[in-house]
Design an enzyme around this catalytic site. Sequence first.
Site, mmCIF file in Angstrom:
data_model
loop_
_atom_site.group_PDB
_atom_site.id
_atom_site.type_symbol
_atom_site.label_atom_id
_atom_site.label_comp_id
_atom_site.label_asym_id
_atom_site.label_seq_id
_atom_site.Cartn_x
_atom_site.Cartn_y
_atom_site.Cartn_z
ATOM 1 N N ASN A 192 -9.291 4.023 -2.113
ATOM 2 C CA ASN A 192 -9.719 5.122 -1.252
ATOM 3 C C ASN A 192 -8.798 6.335 -1.298
ATOM 4 O O ASN A 192 -9.247 7.465 -1.111
ATOM 5 C CB ASN A 192 -9.904 4.640 0.182
ATOM 6 C CG ASN A 192 -11.111 3.731 0.313
ATOM 7 O OD1 ASN A 192 -12.127 3.940 -0.343
ATOM 8 N ND2 ASN A 192 -11.001 2.710 1.136
ATOM 9 N N HIS A 212 0.821 -1.209 0.000
ATOM 10 C CA HIS A 212 0.000 0.000 0.000
ATOM 11 C C HIS A 212 0.857 1.263 0.000
ATOM 12 O O HIS A 212 0.359 2.351 -0.265
ATOM 13 C CB HIS A 212 -0.929 -0.018 1.219
ATOM 14 C CG HIS A 212 -2.269 0.588 0.973
ATOM 15 N ND1 HIS A 212 -2.943 0.524 -0.225
ATOM 16 C CD2 HIS A 212 -3.093 1.285 1.814
ATOM 17 C CE1 HIS A 212 -4.110 1.148 -0.116
ATOM 18 N NE2 HIS A 212 -4.220 1.618 1.104
ATOM 19 N N ASN A 271 -6.425 7.278 3.137
ATOM 20 C CA ASN A 271 -7.852 7.511 2.892
ATOM 21 C C ASN A 271 -8.278 8.950 3.147
ATOM 22 O O ASN A 271 -9.341 9.366 2.716
ATOM 23 C CB ASN A 271 -8.706 6.575 3.747
ATOM 24 C CG ASN A 271 -8.455 5.119 3.423
ATOM 25 O OD1 ASN A 271 -7.687 4.780 2.525
ATOM 26 N ND2 ASN A 271 -9.099 4.241 4.164
ATOM 27 N N ASP A 329 -0.619 1.869 -5.404
ATOM 28 C CA ASP A 329 -0.758 0.428 -5.600
ATOM 29 C C ASP A 329 -2.088 0.131 -6.258
ATOM 30 O O ASP A 329 -3.040 0.892 -6.118
ATOM 31 C CB ASP A 329 -0.658 -0.301 -4.249
ATOM 32 C CG ASP A 329 -1.776 0.116 -3.290
ATOM 33 O OD1 ASP A 329 -1.948 1.330 -3.072
ATOM 34 O OD2 ASP A 329 -2.488 -0.760 -2.780
#
Length: 193
Positions: free
Chosen positions: A114, A20, A68, A93
Amino acid sequence: MAWLIAGLGNPGDEYARTRHNAGRLTVDDLAERHGARLRKVRFQAAEADDVRIGGETVWLVASTRFMNESGPVYASLAKKHGVAADHVIAVHDEIEIPPEELMVKFGGGSAGHNGIKSLARALGTQDFFRVRIGVGRPPGRQDPADYVLQRVSASAWDGFAVDIARAADAVECLVTEGLEPAQQRFNRRAGRS
């Protein structure tokens, strides 16, 4: 006009070597290549520095907020430095793309990412560039969120580092040559050439 590279990721050592954090790792790679040092930005939840790539001013930015909710940080810094949304490159990613592949594109939806949703909301448009780094789908029935937040194993790290370096190459190509050359060069299946 200046550019802003938004290296999407999560802050802290716990997330540093996860899938991530591919975007943040790409910004770190670019900083190292161009002799930059990401520093805390006053009054912003970000680290940033500017470099010159092909004669262009390029802001390398990593939010210190969770992905996010990082969009407003990137949008605020883009506004501060006079960077239009169509000169923002989000690097992130992507589970829908297999490992060893990446995709360069302009605009489009978030594909459920997100960080991209947050950035699009904050910029007020989806019309910005993306360098999508393939991390593949999780094995078996593993939750996608757990998979991308899992540390990349030592045995897989070298391959992942190659993917990050290719993403940095793609960012440089986008800035210096434009979208079509970047797509022709980087949007290939398992293109580790």
